[in-house]
Design a protein around this motif. Structure first.
Motif, PDB file in Angstrom:
ATOM      1  N   MET A   1       0.809  -1.216   0.000  1.00  0.00           N
ATOM      2  CA  MET A   1       0.000   0.000   0.000  1.00  0.00           C
ATOM      3  C   MET A   1       0.843   1.267   0.000  1.00  0.00           C
ATOM      4  SD  MET A   1      -3.116  -0.869  -0.280  1.00  0.00           S
ATOM      5  CE  MET A   1      -2.414  -1.996  -1.446  1.00  0.00           C
ATOM      6  N   SER A   2       1.966   1.212   0.706  1.00  0.00           N
ATOM      7  CA  SER A   2       2.810   2.415   0.747  1.00  0.00           C
ATOM      8  C   SER A   2       3.343   2.748  -0.638  1.00  0.00           C
ATOM      9  CB  SER A   2       3.968   2.195   1.724  1.00  0.00           C
ATOM     10  OG  SER A   2       4.759   1.081   1.313  1.00  0.00           O
ATOM     11  N   ASP A   3       3.743   1.705  -1.408  1.00  0.00           N
ATOM     12  CA  ASP A   3       4.246   1.951  -2.756  1.00  0.00           C
ATOM     13  C   ASP A   3       3.158   2.510  -3.652  1.00  0.00           C
ATOM     14  OD1 ASP A   3       6.517  -0.899  -2.938  1.00  0.00           O
ATOM     15  OD2 ASP A   3       6.658   1.023  -1.920  1.00  0.00           O
ATOM     16  N   LEU A   4       1.949   1.962  -3.520  1.00  0.00           N
ATOM     17  CA  LEU A   4       0.862   2.401  -4.394  1.00  0.00           C
ATOM     18  C   LEU A   4       0.521   3.869  -4.163  1.00  0.00           C
ATOM     19  CD1 LEU A   4      -1.377   1.639  -6.421  1.00  0.00           C
ATOM     20  CD2 LEU A   4      -2.834   1.169  -4.463  1.00  0.00           C
ATOM     21  N   VAL A   5       0.358   4.260  -2.887  1.00  0.00           N
ATOM     22  CA  VAL A   5      -0.067   5.621  -2.573  1.00  0.00           C
ATOM     23  C   VAL A   5       1.073   6.609  -2.791  1.00  0.00           C
ATOM     24  CG1 VAL A   5      -0.979   7.126  -0.774  1.00  0.00           C
ATOM     25  CG2 VAL A   5      -1.789   4.770  -0.967  1.00  0.00           C
ATOM     26  N   GLU A   6       2.275   6.254  -2.331  1.00  0.00           N
ATOM     27  CA  GLU A   6       3.393   7.186  -2.431  1.00  0.00           C
ATOM     28  C   GLU A   6       3.838   7.394  -3.881  1.00  0.00           C
ATOM     29  OE1 GLU A   6       4.959   5.868   1.968  1.00  0.00           O
ATOM     30  OE2 GLU A   6       6.261   5.564   0.237  1.00  0.00           O
ATOM     31  N   ALA A   7       3.572   6.406  -4.740  1.00  0.00           N
ATOM     32  CA  ALA A   7       3.866   6.608  -6.156  1.00  0.00           C
ATOM     33  C   ALA A   7       2.960   7.668  -6.773  1.00  0.00           C
ATOM     34  CB  ALA A   7       3.707   5.286  -6.923  1.00  0.00           C
ATOM     35  N   ALA A   8       1.768   7.843  -6.187  1.00  0.00           N
ATOM     36  CA  ALA A   8       0.852   8.874  -6.692  1.00  0.00           C
ATOM     37  C   ALA A   8       1.181  10.242  -6.102  1.00  0.00           C
ATOM     38  CB  ALA A   8      -0.588   8.487  -6.370  1.00  0.00           C
ATOM     39  N   ALA A   9       1.662  10.270  -4.843  1.00  0.00           N
ATOM     40  CA  ALA A   9       1.936  11.544  -4.168  1.00  0.00           C
ATOM     41  C   ALA A   9       3.384  11.956  -4.370  1.00  0.00           C
ATOM     42  CB  ALA A   9       1.614  11.421  -2.672  1.00  0.00           C
ATOM     43  N   THR A  10       3.788  12.174  -5.604  1.00  0.00           N
ATOM     44  CA  THR A  10       5.149  12.590  -5.916  1.00  0.00           C
ATOM     45  C   THR A  10       5.333  14.061  -5.559  1.00  0.00           C
ATOM     46  OG1 THR A  10       4.494  13.158  -8.153  1.00  0.00           O
ATOM     47  CG2 THR A  10       5.270  10.913  -7.779  1.00  0.00           C
ATOM     48  N   PRO A  11       6.572  14.528  -5.393  1.00  0.00           N
ATOM     49  CA  PRO A  11       6.801  15.955  -5.081  1.00  0.00           C
ATOM     50  C   PRO A  11       6.198  16.886  -6.123  1.00  0.00           C
ATOM     51  CG  PRO A  11       8.790  14.672  -4.694  1.00  0.00           C
ATOM     52  CD  PRO A  11       7.822  13.750  -5.344  1.00  0.00           C
ATOM     53  N   GLU A  12       6.178  16.464  -7.392  1.00  0.00           N
ATOM     54  CA  GLU A  12       5.593  17.326  -8.410  1.00  0.00           C
ATOM     55  C   GLU A  12       4.092  17.526  -8.182  1.00  0.00           C
ATOM     56  OE1 GLU A  12       9.270  15.519  -9.729  1.00  0.00           O
ATOM     57  OE2 GLU A  12       7.368  14.678  -9.028  1.00  0.00           O
ATOM     58  N   ARG A  13       3.430  16.477  -7.698  1.00  0.00           N
ATOM     59  CA  ARG A  13       1.990  16.574  -7.461  1.00  0.00           C
ATOM     60  C   ARG A  13       1.655  17.093  -6.053  1.00  0.00           C
ATOM     61  NH1 ARG A  13       2.224  11.312  -9.919  1.00  0.00           N
ATOM     62  NH2 ARG A  13       1.509  11.339 -12.082  1.00  0.00           N
ATOM     63  N   ASN A  14       2.632  17.170  -5.162  1.00  0.00           N
ATOM     64  CA  ASN A  14       2.359  17.556  -3.784  1.00  0.00           C
ATOM     65  C   ASN A  14       3.446  18.505  -3.272  1.00  0.00           C
ATOM     66  OD1 ASN A  14       1.067  17.648  -1.325  1.00  0.00           O
ATOM     67  ND2 ASN A  14       1.880  15.712  -0.581  1.00  0.00           N
ATOM     68  N   PRO A  15       3.587  19.701  -3.891  1.00  0.00           N
ATOM     69  CA  PRO A  15       4.618  20.642  -3.427  1.00  0.00           C
ATOM     70  C   PRO A  15       4.321  21.115  -1.999  1.00  0.00           C
ATOM     71  CG  PRO A  15       3.122  21.698  -4.977  1.00  0.00           C
ATOM     72  CD  PRO A  15       2.772  20.248  -4.983  1.00  0.00           C
ATOM     73  N   ARG A  16       5.386  21.273  -1.237  1.00  0.00           N
ATOM     74  CA  ARG A  16       5.317  21.762   0.149  1.00  0.00           C
ATOM     75  C   ARG A  16       4.446  20.871   1.028  1.00  0.00           C
ATOM     76  NH1 ARG A  16       4.263  26.347  -2.723  1.00  0.00           N
ATOM     77  NH2 ARG A  16       2.230  26.636  -1.762  1.00  0.00           N
ATOM     78  N   ASN A  17       4.221  19.628   0.629  1.00  0.00           N
ATOM     79  CA  ASN A  17       3.500  18.662   1.462  1.00  0.00           C
ATOM     80  C   ASN A  17       2.137  19.203   1.889  1.00  0.00           C
ATOM     81  OD1 ASN A  17       3.226  16.183   2.644  1.00  0.00           O
ATOM     82  ND2 ASN A  17       4.326  16.719   4.518  1.00  0.00           N
ATOM     83  N   LEU A  18       1.388  19.724   0.904  1.00  0.00           N
ATOM     84  CA  LEU A  18       0.086  20.320   1.207  1.00  0.00           C
ATOM     85  C   LEU A  18      -1.016  19.286   1.380  1.00  0.00           C
ATOM     86  CD1 LEU A  18       0.075  23.367  -1.235  1.00  0.00           C
ATOM     87  CD2 LEU A  18       0.729  23.298   1.169  1.00  0.00           C
ATOM     88  N   VAL A  19      -0.819  18.056   0.849  1.00  0.00           N
ATOM     89  CA  VAL A  19      -1.879  17.044   0.849  1.00  0.00           C
ATOM     90  C   VAL A  19      -1.373  15.790   1.543  1.00  0.00           C
ATOM     91  CG1 VAL A  19      -3.413  15.655  -0.577  1.00  0.00           C
ATOM     92  CG2 VAL A  19      -2.799  17.955  -1.307  1.00  0.00           C
ATOM     93  N   ALA A  20      -2.227  15.195   2.351  1.00  0.00           N
ATOM     94  CA  ALA A  20      -1.939  13.896   2.966  1.00  0.00           C
ATOM     95  C   ALA A  20      -2.972  12.894   2.474  1.00  0.00           C
ATOM     96  CB  ALA A  20      -1.967  13.995   4.491  1.00  0.00           C
ATOM     97  N   LEU A  21      -2.506  11.732   2.025  1.00  0.00           N
ATOM     98  CA  LEU A  21      -3.396  10.709   1.461  1.00  0.00           C
ATOM     99  C   LEU A  21      -3.574   9.569   2.441  1.00  0.00           C
ATOM    100  CD1 LEU A  21      -2.201  10.428  -2.240  1.00  0.00           C
ATOM    101  CD2 LEU A  21      -4.176  11.654  -1.356  1.00  0.00           C
ATOM    102  N   SER A  22      -4.765   9.000   2.448  1.00  0.00           N
ATOM    103  CA  SER A  22      -5.066   7.781   3.184  1.00  0.00           C
ATOM    104  C   SER A  22      -5.909   6.885   2.295  1.00  0.00           C
ATOM    105  CB  SER A  22      -5.811   8.090   4.487  1.00  0.00           C
ATOM    106  OG  SER A  22      -5.014   8.863   5.359  1.00  0.00           O
TER     107      SER A  22
END
Length: 928
Positions: free
Chosen positions: A240-261
């Motif tokens: 699960m960590s690989d699946l979600v973290e592959a979607a939340a790349t730095p390009e898609r989540n600058p400055r860590n504005l979004v947290a996924l669950s």
């Protein structure tokens, strides 16, 4: 005055109060604007990440479908490991967020030892079936854990796994040994659909990280009624960590504005959370009232929810701007309005630009998702390309989308494979080329030549596109993106997408993220086309294998009939021999009326002998006596008899080759071939017609096309052509099968053409038919050429001056009745007969009368022995009489006893008295 001073003193205060109030109001307005902008940015980034999570989950499902199809096409519970690894590595490379792909066959308890040994033979020396107990350790399968061995009729062990490194612990794991995996397998096998497990701990992870397994059952391909056999399960293992973290790349989540669950809503509440591993690691506690966005997904038979909330960096987004805004407002009170309008306009422009980027991203994502669905449903390349072009054009709103294939002709043209859009007429007005000339310098030609992606933002100003700028202006096209599609480093097509002048607020028609998504879509298409090709190759191999199996079964049926024919030959020939012999002896002393009736018996027996000969010729086991002949010589002997077999309304024409080549053939058998072909031609012309028999010489060279699977060489050929009703292809396929006939019941045995086929094949020749309904038929018979041999003619025989010789004949025959009539034949020929019923009796007579015996006439197969034993005994006794063998058995049976030496005299039962006496005279006159 006092009032004026008071107002003067209060003026700065009033101004200050007014400034403070105005500053606070404007600060609040600025802070609210910043918060709204942050929330909009959050929603845009969250939407992008959630779509990426869904896209990756769809990709995992798609890869598992393709893996199951690949294993299904192998049509074997034990797929080839090399083929599995090759496929899986390519799939994992395209989907790096997949943890592993696997194959777990369904193994019964009786098959378990064989599967374990097979894996050890493949290099896994310690392989065995393993159970996962309730505390997660792996134990040898059969230990008293979840299921005792006695209650487990079959297993699902992980047999193939890619990548192997890092996943060694999972190899051999029986998936039924753990409740949640077992439950998912039960749903998969019951529904025959892809299912997903609930949250499980992955055995290969040292920290017992959570993951899931996607299961797809693979059933055996079957053409019979009933339930197909389950071969096993194709697996896709997701961390699960690989699946979600592959979607939340730095390009898609600058400055860590979004947290996924990620949650499994089909599971009980305590087990729903899949990612992060523990609730304490989330930002939920700090942002319960913050923004939130979620999507629902379907994975197999389970409902998932991906949730995006404000990340740790969200709370600080608006903090930096407020002090600056307050300071600016306090220092420049007079410029508050202008500053507000400027900032409000800037915020609006940013929002519009972000919305534009999001719109571009969403349309590309939609197109990719729909194309992936089309990949799964496609049956052929053309259908897939047409659907993909339509989806990209309709879902994304592009005016023109097309696929082109580069041709390697003189002009290096490009063939349009599929296109869609409202401006497809544009393609018809342009010369499509990929050569080095100006016409090949466009984006599509450049993408083909250089095998790289080509993007032109403004077709009206780009010098590369100058030759087509006017057409682009006419059709309203402003931008173009061309992508090469590669399979195994080979370019097979190019995808070209055109866009209108859609860029607003300074944005390009194809922004960077959208271009990257379309490039990934192109890779998906190449991957899907490669899968289709592999599947079609597997289907063709399966069809070829089925054709070969059918041909083998047909050959076995023909061989079975041949064995049946050979089996009845001996006894039937002996009976016919007795009937014909007694009839012949009776005819010597009967008056004319009775002799005529006996003649009917003789002719009927001879007809029965001919039918037996047809069976033996069909089985290709009848002994033959080949001589060097031409087809002209055979036809010379048949020319007078042939018209009597035909009707008066049939015009017979025989066209002879001027200098025909010789072939080694048995005259009687070749006459039988021509007679059967002529009779079949007669029956094919019920209303009369023309029958033409031609002889010819035919040479097939090594580099010539090979008709009828012929070998290169020289052939003597004869063809039989009729103008009859002809045959369709289905009839031609069964033409030479035994007992196959198109005639009415009672009108034919179905052995004629099968006998012809057997005779030609035994002579190492070829037979072929060309026919069509209503256009007659032509049969071609080709026999290998041999050197011409000198054969004794009837004139030579008549010219012999030596008188008929008398001999003492040792007759060895185990059939008493047959021995009696052959003895009578020999005595009527003037010979003295010493008769024996078996080998021992023959050897005893040879010992007593050895010096008197000048010829031995012996059956090949005798009770308790064979005729060669008698001959061997005579030679060991120093005697060398002449030998004639006789038999009613087939050629293969006789050859087993060593009889068929070149030139060895032989009599095939049944034979006539004249034939016997003539052969004895020939043998007696031949020098030893």
């Amino acid at each position: 005055m006092d009032s004026i001073l008071k107002s003067t003193r209060n003026a700065p205060l009033l101004v200050g109060l007014l400034g403070i109030v105005t500053t606070l109001v404007m600060a609040a307005i600025f802070l609210q604007a910043e918060r709204e902008e942050a929330q909009m940015q959050f929603r845009q980034l969250a939407s992008l990440q959630l779509d990426a999570v869904q896209d990756r989950m769809d990709g995992a499902v798609e890869v598992l479908h393709l893996l199951a199809a690949h294993i299904h096409d192998e049509n074997s519970a034990r797929s080839q490991r090399a083929a599995f690894n090759e496929f899986s590595r390519a799939a994992l490379k395209a989907r790096p967020y997949l943890n592993a792909l696997g194959w777990a066959p369904r193994v019964t308890g009786a098959e378990r030892a064989a599967y374990e040994q097979a894996a050890r033979d493949d290099g896994f020396s310690s392989f065995q079936f393993m159970d996962l107990d309730q505390h997660s350790p792996l134990l040898p399968s059969g230990a008293p854990v979840i299921l005792p061995e006695a209650a487990q009729p079959f297993y699902f062990p992980v047999f193939f796994l890619e990548p192997y490194l890092g996943n060694e612990r999972a190899l051999g794991l029986d998936l039924l040994s753990e409740p949640m995996r077992r439950a998912a397998i039960g749903r998969a096998t019951a529904s025959r659909q892809l299912t997903a497990s609930s949250r499980i701990r992955l055995v290969q992870e040292k920290n017992n990280q959570y993951g899931i397994i996607l299961f797809e059952p693979v059933f055996e391909r079957t053409a019979t009624a009933g339930e197909p056999k389950l071969l096993g399960l194709a697996l896709a293992i997701l961390r699960m960590s690989d699946l979600v973290e592959a979607a939340a790349t730095p390009e898609r989540n600058p400055r860590n504005l979004v947290a996924l669950s990620l949650f499994d809503r089909s599971a009980p509440a305590p087990q729903q959370q899949l990612y992060p591993a523990t609730p304490s690691a989330t930002a939920f506690a700090a942002t319960k009232n913050g923004p939130r966005l979620s999507i629902h997904m379907k994975a197999g038979d389970r409902d998932w929810e991906a949730v995006a909330i404000a990340g740790p960096g969200y709370s600080g987004v608006a903090a930096w701007s407020t002090p600056i805004a307050v300071l600016l407002l306090g220092l420049i009170v007079t410029g508050i309005g202008v500053q507000y309008l400027r900032m409000a306009g800037e915020a609006q422009r940013k929002s519009a630009a972000t919305a534009e980027e999001l719109r571009h991203m969403n349309r590309a994502l939609r197109a990719r998702s729909r194309v992936n669905q089309a990949l799964i449903a496609a049956d052929n390349e053309q259908e897939l390309l047409e659907n993909a072009a339509k989806i990209i054009a309709q879902e994304s709103g592009y005016p023109l989308v097309w696929f082109g294939r580069p041709e390697h002709d003189e002009v290096h043209s490009i063939t349009v494979l599929a296109c869609s859009g409202i401006d497809i007429e544009y393609l018809k007005h342009e010369a499509l080329s990929w050569d080095d000339s100006p016409s090949g310098q466009g984006p599509t030609g450049t993408a083909i030549r250089e095998r790289t992606t080509v993007l032109i933002d403004d077709l009206l100003t780009d010098p590369w596109f100058a030759p087509w700028a006017e057409s682009a202006r006419k059709y309203g096209i402003r931008s173009v993106l061309s992508l090469p599609l590669m399979i195994d480093n080979e370019l097979w097509a190019v995808l070209t997408v055109y866009a209108r002048d859609e860029g607003r607020n300074g944005q390009r028609a194809f922004n960077e993220d959208e271009a990257l998504l379309i490039m990934e879509l192109a890779k998906d298409l190449s991957f899907g086309i490669e899968g289709l090709r592999h599947r079609h190759e597997a289907e063709e191999e399966h069809k070829q294998r089925m054709r070969l199996e059918s041909e083998l079964q047909q050959s076995q049926r023909i061989e079975a009939v041949g064995r049946l024919a050979g089996g009845i030959a001996h006894d039937f020939n002996n009976l016919l021999m007795i009937i014909m012999a007694h009839t012949d002896l009776l005819m010597q002393n009967l008056p004319a009326p009775a002799r005529e009736r006996a003649g009917h018996i003789m002719r009927s027996a001879m007809r029965a002998a001919e039918l037996t000969g047809q069976l033996l010729a069909f089985s290709r086991k009848q002994p033959v006596q080949p001589v060097s002949l031409t087809f002209n010589e055979v036809l010379d002997g048949m020319e007078d008899m042939m018209p009597t077999m035909l009707r008066a309304d049939i015009d017979l024409r025989i066209e002879r080759c001027a200098a025909p080549w010789h072939a080694m053939v048995d005259r009687n058998q070749i006459e039988r071939v021509l007679m059967n072909l002529a009779v079949n031609a007669r029956d094919a012309m019920p209303n009369g017609g023309k029958l033409t028999i031609r002889t010819a010489n035919y040479t097939l060279k090594e580099d010539d096309p090979r008709p009828w699977y012929m070998a290169a060489g020289h052939y003597a050929m004869v063809s039989v052509t009729d103008t009859g009703i002809g045959m369709d292809e289905e009839t031609q396929r069964h033409l030479f099968e035994p007992f196959f006939t198109t005639k009415e019941p009672g009108k034919g045995t179905g052995l004629g053409l099968s006998m012809v086929y057997g005779i030609v094949k035994k002579a190492e020749g070829y037979i072929h038919v060309e026919s069509a309904p209503g256009k007659g038929s032509t049969f071609f018979v080709c026999l290998p050429v041999c050197e011409a041999l000198t054969e004794e003619t009837p004139q030579t025989k008549a010219g012999r001056t030596a008188a008929n010789l008398r001999a003492t004949v040792l007759l060895v025959e185990d059939d008493e009745k047959l021995r009696s009539v052959v003895s009578d034949f020999l005595r009527l020929g003037g010979h003295e007969v010493l008769a024996a019923g078996d080998v021992s009796q023959a050897c005893h007579i040879a010992d007593e009368h050895g010096g008197q015996i000048s010829l031995v006439l012996t059956d090949v197969v005798l009770k308790g022995g064979n005729g060669t034993q008698v001959v061997k005994h005579l030679k060991e006794s120093g005697l060398h009489p002449r030998i004639i063998y006789m038999s009613g058995y087939t050629g293969d049976s006789i050859a087993q006893h060593g009889v068929f030496d070149p030139g060895q005299p032989f009599l095939q039962k049944p034979f006539s008295r004249e034939h016997l006496i003539a052969l004895i005279q020939k043998v007696l006159h031949t020098p030893c």
